[in-house]
Design a protein around this motif. Structure first.
Motif, PDB file in Angstrom:
ATOM      1  N   ASP A   1       0.814  -1.213   0.000  1.00  0.00           N
ATOM      2  CA  ASP A   1       0.000   0.000   0.000  1.00  0.00           C
ATOM      3  C   ASP A   1       0.848   1.263   0.000  1.00  0.00           C
ATOM      4  O   ASP A   1       0.309   2.366  -0.143  1.00  0.00           O
TER       5      ASP A   1
ATOM      6  N   ASP B   1     -12.759  -4.389   5.664  1.00  0.00           N
ATOM      7  CA  ASP B   1     -12.778  -5.263   4.476  1.00  0.00           C
ATOM      8  C   ASP B   1     -11.380  -5.700   4.061  1.00  0.00           C
ATOM      9  O   ASP B   1     -11.173  -6.824   3.608  1.00  0.00           O
ATOM     10  N   ARG B   2     -10.440  -4.777   4.170  1.00  0.00           N
ATOM     11  CA  ARG B   2      -9.100  -5.051   3.652  1.00  0.00           C
ATOM     12  C   ARG B   2      -8.301  -5.961   4.577  1.00  0.00           C
ATOM     13  O   ARG B   2      -7.325  -6.580   4.155  1.00  0.00           O
ATOM     14  N   ALA B   3      -8.717  -5.999   5.829  1.00  0.00           N
ATOM     15  CA  ALA B   3      -7.952  -6.764   6.811  1.00  0.00           C
ATOM     16  C   ALA B   3      -8.179  -8.254   6.593  1.00  0.00           C
ATOM     17  O   ALA B   3      -9.216  -8.800   6.947  1.00  0.00           O
ATOM     18  N   THR B   4      -7.192  -8.916   5.975  1.00  0.00           N
ATOM     19  CA  THR B   4      -7.337 -10.346   5.675  1.00  0.00           C
ATOM     20  C   THR B   4      -6.895 -11.201   6.848  1.00  0.00           C
ATOM     21  O   THR B   4      -7.191 -12.396   6.897  1.00  0.00           O
TER      22      THR B   4
ATOM     23  N   ALA C   1      -3.782 -11.772   7.154  1.00  0.00           N
ATOM     24  CA  ALA C   1      -2.431 -12.152   6.718  1.00  0.00           C
ATOM     25  C   ALA C   1      -1.616 -10.876   6.563  1.00  0.00           C
ATOM     26  O   ALA C   1      -2.118  -9.876   6.051  1.00  0.00           O
ATOM     27  N   GLU C   2      -0.344 -10.907   6.992  1.00  0.00           N
ATOM     28  CA  GLU C   2       0.512  -9.737   6.848  1.00  0.00           C
ATOM     29  C   GLU C   2       0.601  -9.317   5.382  1.00  0.00           C
ATOM     30  O   GLU C   2       0.643 -10.186   4.519  1.00  0.00           O
ATOM     31  N   PRO C   3       0.635  -8.061   5.086  1.00  0.00           N
ATOM     32  CA  PRO C   3       0.649  -6.905   5.988  1.00  0.00           C
ATOM     33  C   PRO C   3      -0.746  -6.330   6.248  1.00  0.00           C
ATOM     34  O   PRO C   3      -0.879  -5.136   6.494  1.00  0.00           O
ATOM     35  N   PHE C   4      -1.743  -7.175   6.171  1.00  0.00           N
ATOM     36  CA  PHE C   4      -3.120  -6.696   6.340  1.00  0.00           C
ATOM     37  C   PHE C   4      -3.735  -7.210   7.646  1.00  0.00           C
ATOM     38  O   PHE C   4      -4.838  -7.754   7.669  1.00  0.00           O
TER      39      PHE C   4
END
Lengths: 696, 696
Positions: B207, B592-595, B597-600
């Motif tokens: 990002d 929504d973007r936070a999966t 898994a890094e880096p999210f």
């Protein structure tokens, strides 16, 4: 196309005027259209048709390489890197010929290269009229199929089912001309000599695509007939003498592919979009692999071939980038385009026939620029770059083939993706079922790198990311797929292939499930690419080729397509920025360059022979002939038609050859017969070969 | 320069005509020359001089970053990445504030950032005449020294030795104008709030330089005076409301450096030579570091900062490459050059005075292209690229400083390399003696990579290879140097520094010996570069600047040089190929973007606050103001002068800002005060700060 001849001559003059005089040496000529007079004038030689015939009948196509007959008993010289697969196949864990060299002391010890063939071009005839007639009045797919069918008929009529002959209708000038090529084919090819890999690749990646060079990249094979050495009365005479600077040379081989008709607009897309992405991500993969190779001996072994592959492609890309950012070179290409374009514009008939392919190709570029990354990364087969899907992961490759193969075979052949049509299936199966080692750590590196680069280049916000990654990380997803997949086992692959779509859909192999999951997206990308880029490009390229043939006819040479060509030039060094060297290297230079640190380590055999070898013996030389990949192993002949070396490389700056010939930079790198003679005598002690070559 | 005013107006019209109407928002304006009327007309605002004064007096320079006063008691907002060093220094192995956030519950818990200063620009006055007079009639070094001495005198006269004031004579328009900037300086700066690193850098490299974005890249510091919060009656009013798409904004900060006067010839060198080498080799280093980071937890920790650094520089390079291969953008710059060049050519007086700097700069490029790689790789300091000598190895850096420092200090100050002149020595020593961790494996990776890339780019046949590698391999040499060097120990470095040349020459530290061994070559490369590239470039650039100032005067803005500037624009998304987004992101988007898994990965604090946070709260926004690196932390103001956010990034495509402003692509990325308010309240529970900001 005779009806356009009326303005061809003026245009040709204009074209010739835009070319520097030195570029007289330009051209990968077909044997039936070689400019004998022009070559004699340029080189001061006296060659004739008989000379050409002898060269052609002594030239050999050996897989993707070139080679030359060097005795009456089927002995052939090519490059060591052209026999690498054969050497690997003949080796065992205990006997690694790449380490030791393959050194049979007599013919009886020569061993067969499985699957290898050697072919000699015996006849060329023109079939243009027949092909054109067959497709007359047809359009689109019907047009292509009619041509293909007619070519198949011609081949069958000419060759029948004789296994010792192969017939092939070749398209030249991108469809401007069709010729029937007839080959004498040998399928019993045995290895007669191969040096140690280290002697053939001395200098490794650092010396790859460069000169000065100190590599014995030569090897001998022999064709057999009925279990005995084939009789080959027409062959090159071995000349073991020191070559002379400035002497004329001819190079006979099968250059793979040039794209010398790419327009400026297309070249800018390669410069700005294709090469930067390909090169930048390849460089990162290279870094990952290098670090991996340092983690241990096993890792070093696993990473060796992948690193060589990445570095070779990368370095070629560096050379192409330098070409596209060389203002002089690009100005010259632009000038040629301007002259050609004007010639077409000045003919109403021709303009009406071919339209404005330059404008059409320019119009394609904004889509090409936007779609290159998704196409290259998700589907591959752009025909433009070198990025491969999934970083070349074996496991993913198997899964994709299995998924696509199952889906496509459920349709009639004519409706399938071309690579799964009936005529291609046996090739697909051969690759799919082949025994190949799969290294999980290497698979992990490739997949992880590919997933992370795909996300980076398409961005996190790309709609493709949902299927491609979902909520997983590149690291986690690739680890899961590699750990869970059973596709490394050929039996598993065979069962899935034979089970068809039902077996695929029922499979719980995570790699199969993953290939299924991303299939719709990658098909969509491909459709988009074909509609917006590939289709319009093919059409405009055909218009361009038609125009070129109409304007210049066969006074110019056709783009390289893997068929036999003859080029000419001189033994010559180079003196331009970034490429300054003399014409020769010697064994004395090899001793100097050998630091004892990889990749500059001498083989024990060379070490031991050091005192026996005349240090002034020429090892490698540079010549100005026009070459491109596929020319590897091409015999280099002097004006008498004697063989004086084998082409094994070119230089970084010569990579521009793909787009146009540049006499200032273009140099082929040759291993000399003098070096090979010396090596056979002083290093390998293979006297029976020297006798056969007539060396005293 | 008033004597050229007679044709300035026509030229300015021509200049303006070559600019798209939207580029009205272009310009990093100095506060004493801000185009109030033009901004009001473009934005529909009604700002006046009082508005500008309030903005200036509320704007803060904080190291290499920008910041804004947000309360009457010295509270300041900047970016979290601007306080990273402070956070690291305040942390202990047991208490890692980057992990937990720094969350003082009251002012008493605010902790001092060692070595940090905050400065407010209080006065600007013109000293051009005095500076010019001092150097009148002088040439070369005498000219430069006279100017420097006069600037020093002016600064001393104006500020004396008052530690709370700093004076600086700044050169604008590359010597066209000199201004005395006077600052109120605070050297007691304390950390008042920093979020977790993960909240501030959510999305990581993926990002970075992009939008949409979901990062709380904000932090609070506070200036203290006599141990108490400083009284700062002039400050921005905190506006916690949702921003409005299309609303006018002003951005006040210290952009670092632009090169908007680079000629086409210079830009081509960057495009063809500088960026390709820098980017390709950086990409390989990135790959090596990524693989290394995967070898274990300790390796991951060691590699983290280096990877962030390489990726940030690399991505900026990607953006610059895209600028230089964007035909529209480059055509616009070329058009501006043509207009400007014509204006100069049309004035005999001006032509006689400045000559033809474009031709002079073009003439330099062949040397620049040939010498860039050796200079960047052996000596560094090209001023053009990002490649650093020895890959940024600490140990080599120490050794080079010790060797050069000893050699140079043996000479009178005036004869030394500039970086070792007396006035710079304290800085050199501070860096040399600083306690920094040295990780041998990281050193090995950097050195090995540097040696192998240097050999690759200069080629094995470069004369520099003898000293650089000798008979060793990059792998072997770097291992030997890293294993044997004691320079990681500050005491060893101090002893060698204090021992002078004798100690250096007597040292058996292999890194010292190596730095000595390659010193002659790297000095020779530098001399060559200075004579053929840097010197002629500086001279021609000064001519160019003089011409520009003569033609346009201060109707244009000066290149960014790290001094305070005001830019303006609108809250606005983007809709060009490769950059399509709306103006805002919200917390809903973050969820929504936070999966996972890094880096999210969300911080626990954000996770826990999820239900309390209005999902429509705007997190980040895009604005069209003209920015470049150094603008980090710049306060973003609305038309009333209220603070509505802090600039923390821009986009990949905005990297072209270095060469020219492009309204189509230029977007600054802002963390909103609404997001900060929400975070302070709902995530961090820092109510005392909200009270201070006047938030209800």
């Amino acid at each position: 196309m005779r009806h356009f001849a009326f303005f061809a001559s003026a245009a040709v003059l204009a074209f010739a005027a835009s070319v520097t005089p030195a570029a007289a040496e330009e051209g990968m000529w077909t044997y039936d259209n070689f400019p004998i007079a022009r070559a004699n004038e340029s080189l001061g030689t006296h060659i004739d048709q008989g000379f050409l015939d002898r060269l052609r009948l002594s030239s050999v196509k050996f897989g993707g390489c070139s080679a030359g007959l060097i005795s009456g008993e089927g002995l052939i010289m090519t490059n060591n890197h052209c026999v690498a697969t054969c050497v690997a196949n003949l080796s065992t864990p205990q006997l690694q010929y790449a380490e030791t060299g393959f050194l049979p002391k007599s013919r009886e010890e020569e061993l067969k290269c499985q699957g290898a063939t050697a072919e000699i071009l015996t006849d060329i005839s023109d079939v243009t009229e027949r092909i054109n007639k067959a497709a007359h009045g047809l359009e689109g797919q019907a047009f292509t199929r009619a041509r293909e069918s007619e070519a198949g008929r011609i081949e069958l009529e000419a060759c029948g089912t004789d296994k010792t002959i192969r017939c092939q209708v070749v398209s030249l000038y991108r469809g401007g001309q069709f010729k029937l090529y007839k080959f004498r084919k040998y399928d019993d090819v045995r290895l007669a000599w191969a040096p140690e890999d280290r002697a053939a690749t001395f200098g490794g990646d650092l010396d790859n695509f460069s000169f000065p060079r100190f590599a014995i990249d030569a090897a001998f094979i022999r064709v057999y007939e009925d279990g005995k050495p084939a009789q080959t009365p027409t062959h090159f005479t071995w000349n073991a003498d020191k070559p002379t600077e400035g002497e004329p040379v001819f190079l006979s081989g099968n250059p793979g592919s040039t794209q010398r008709l790419l327009t400026q607009a297309q070249l800018m897309t390669i410069r700005d979009v294709v090469l930067p992405m390909d090169q930048l991500i390849a460089s990162e993969l290279r870094g990952r692999l290098i670090r991996y190779s340092e983690e241990g001996d096993e890792q070093a072994f696993i990473a060796m071939d992948p690193i060589v592959g990445v570095e070779n492609t990368y370095k070629r890309g560096v050379g192409r980038m330098r070409a596209l950012t060389d203002a002089d070179f690009m100005d010259r290409l632009a000038g040629q385009e301007t002259v050609f374009r004007r010639s077409v514009a000045e003919s109403e008939v021709l303009s009406a026939q071919v339209g404005d392919p330059w404008a059409n190709l320019a119009a394609v570029q904004s889509d090409a620029r936007e779609l290159y990354a998704p196409m290259a990364l998700l589907e591959g087969g752009t025909g433009m770059g070198t990025t491969s899907v999934a970083g070349g992961s074996n496991l993913f490759g198997y899964a994709k083939t299995l998924v696509r193969g199952a889906q496509e075979r459920a349709k009639p052949s004519a409706e399938r993706l071309a690579e799964y049509s009936d005529s291609r299936l046996s090739g697909v199966e051969a690759r799919l079922f082949a025994e190949r080692p799969t290294y999980p750590e290497l698979e992990q590196i490739r997949l992880e790198w590919w997933l992370s680069k795909t996300r980076e280049w398409l961005t996190v916000d790309s709609p493709y990311m949902a299927a491609l990654l979902g909520k997983e990380s590149p690291e986690g997803l690739s680890a899961r797929l590699v750990a869970g997949s059973k596709l490394a086992d050929p039996a598993v692959r065979r069962a899935l292939w034979e089970g068809g779509l039902a077996a695929i859909q029922a499979s719980d192999d995570p790699m199969i499930q993953y290939a299924l999951r991303i299939d719709a997206d990658s098909r969509a990308v491909r459709t988009d690419w074909e509609n917006k880029v590939d289709g319009p490009t093919s059409k405009a390229s055909e218009q361009l080729s038609a125009a070129r043939f109409a304007v210049y006819g066969d006074t110019v040479y056709p783009d390289a397509t893997g068929t036999l060509r003859l080029t000419y030039g001189k033994v010559e060094g180079s003196d331009v920025p970034g490429q300054r060297f003399g014409a020769f290297t010697t064994f004395a230079g090899l001793w100097d360059r050998a630091t004892g640190a990889e990749p500059f380590v001498l083989t024990p055999g060379l070490q031991a022979a050091r005192d026996r070898i005349d240090p002034n013996t020429v090892m490698n030389m540079a010549v100005s002939t026009d070459t491109i990949g596929g020319s590897s192993g091409s015999p280099v002949l002097n004006a008498k038609g004697e063989i004086i070396g084998a082409n094994f490389d070119s230089t970084v700056l010569s990579q521009r050859n793909a787009y146009g010939y540049d006499i200032r930079t273009n140099r082929s790198v040759i291993v000399t017969t003098q070096a090979v003679t010396t090596a056979l005598r002083d290093v390998y002690g293979l006297d029976h070969l020297l006798v056969e070559l007539g060396v005293k």
